[in-house]
Design a protein around this motif. Sequence first.
Motif, PDB file in Angstrom:
ATOM      1  N   TRP A  40      -5.379   4.774  -3.729  1.00  0.00           N
ATOM      2  CA  TRP A  40      -5.573   3.580  -4.238  1.00  0.00           C
ATOM      3  C   TRP A  40      -4.680   2.619  -4.061  1.00  0.00           C
ATOM      4  N   GLN A  41      -3.164   3.020  -4.359  1.00  0.00           N
ATOM      5  CA  GLN A  41      -2.241   2.091  -4.074  1.00  0.00           C
ATOM      6  C   GLN A  41      -2.153   1.482  -2.721  1.00  0.00           C
ATOM      7  N   VAL A  42      -2.248   2.398  -1.868  1.00  0.00           N
ATOM      8  CA  VAL A  42      -2.402   1.933  -0.380  1.00  0.00           C
ATOM      9  C   VAL A  42      -3.216   0.971  -0.047  1.00  0.00           C
ATOM     10  N   VAL A  55       5.267   4.121  -8.990  1.00  0.00           N
ATOM     11  CA  VAL A  55       5.771   3.239  -9.557  1.00  0.00           C
ATOM     12  C   VAL A  55       7.314   2.928  -9.003  1.00  0.00           C
ATOM     13  N   LEU A  56       7.953   4.007  -8.794  1.00  0.00           N
ATOM     14  CA  LEU A  56       9.138   3.809  -8.335  1.00  0.00           C
ATOM     15  C   LEU A  56       9.303   3.325  -6.804  1.00  0.00           C
ATOM     16  N   GLU A  74       6.777   1.509  -5.546  1.00  0.00           N
ATOM     17  CA  GLU A  74       6.295   0.056  -5.593  1.00  0.00           C
ATOM     18  C   GLU A  74       7.478  -0.721  -5.736  1.00  0.00           C
ATOM     19  N   ILE A  75       8.392  -0.434  -6.560  1.00  0.00           N
ATOM     20  CA  ILE A  75       9.570  -1.175  -7.093  1.00  0.00           C
ATOM     21  C   ILE A  75      10.477  -1.341  -5.678  1.00  0.00           C
ATOM     22  N   ILE A  76      10.727  -0.196  -5.025  1.00  0.00           N
ATOM     23  CA  ILE A  76      11.651  -0.343  -3.894  1.00  0.00           C
ATOM     24  C   ILE A  76      10.910  -1.217  -2.869  1.00  0.00           C
ATOM     25  N   ALA A  77       9.440  -1.082  -2.593  1.00  0.00           N
ATOM     26  CA  ALA A  77       8.820  -2.024  -1.480  1.00  0.00           C
ATOM     27  C   ALA A  77       8.937  -3.220  -1.824  1.00  0.00           C
TER      28      ALA A  77
END
Length: 342
Positions: free
Chosen positions: A27-29, A87-88, A90-93
């Motif tokens: 879903w995130q992708v 979540v980590l 996403e933060i790095i991205a």
Amino acid sequence: MKGFKSEADLKRYIVSKVGQAFREEFWQVARYAGYVHSALDEQEAVEDLLDFIRKQAEIHKKASTRKQTKGSRVETREIPPDHRLVVLSEIIAAEAARLPEVLNFREKVLGGNLLPLDKVPSWIEKQKGKATVYVKVPLPHKPEDLRDWFISLATIPEEERPVWPVEYQTETLAYPVPGDNWVHRVPIDKDSPLGHLKQVVTKLTTRYPWWQEAQAVAFVLTGAVPLLPKARVTTSYYSHMPPRITLELDPRLSSQEVAEIYVKARNEVFRGRDKLMTEKHLTLAVFLAENATGETWTELMAKWNHARPEWEYTDYRWFCRDARAAFKRVTGRDWTPPAKPE
């Protein structure tokens, strides 16, 4: 089909159509690739989102990738991330998206607009040009010979130049194809947009070593987040030695979880308990390797008996059986008698 009031409503509908709960990273992708946003705006785009989720589920069902090289094979399997690792990731991205090289590429090459994930292959095809080929020529070992080497390379007619051992290497770029479990590669021109993309991606994979090149390409072009897995299991198969298992682990994994991951990987290449080998049989395995001379088993047995009278054999068939078995248990492969030298 009615419009959806929220992303949660849309997600529940997709789950009902898929028939089971799917991994959160799918879903995130899909969100970063624009499928979720489009499905909330247009009912016609819901089927595209559903098709994307189904393809992701199909890809991960296989849960492994393979890389084949001469005389070896490498298989890699990833343990999906939990919510914290998503979540980590996403933060790095988000941090990576602010890097100057990423901002510069997206503005100059993409015009400030990210691509949908399914448009990546066609965009790559449009950018293809003449491939850059690098030629590696070894330099002389002695520094004093370097001047003559350059003179011969630059001034002597081509047909009269010495024959130099050279290696040709074509510059390529890996990229993902939605619905395909294999990474695709395309030859690139270093001075083209794909060459520019290669430079950006190389910096990203150096900065974030767990990112693979195809993931970094998808991130730069679409914003898709490369997910940090709980674990990555790599099994390397060789023609000349037993397989090796490499584990890359999230430090939050418990010892029990690590043991389960290893046991599963081990069972794919070796089942059961490894029994201890006697000193005699270990010595036999080494003897067989050191005496690969093409001699008959009778001749080898005589040589063995002379060197190791405490473990003497009286029947070459028993000697052959024990030596072969010992060699296979140590090396993981069958003994292949060499041809007798002429």
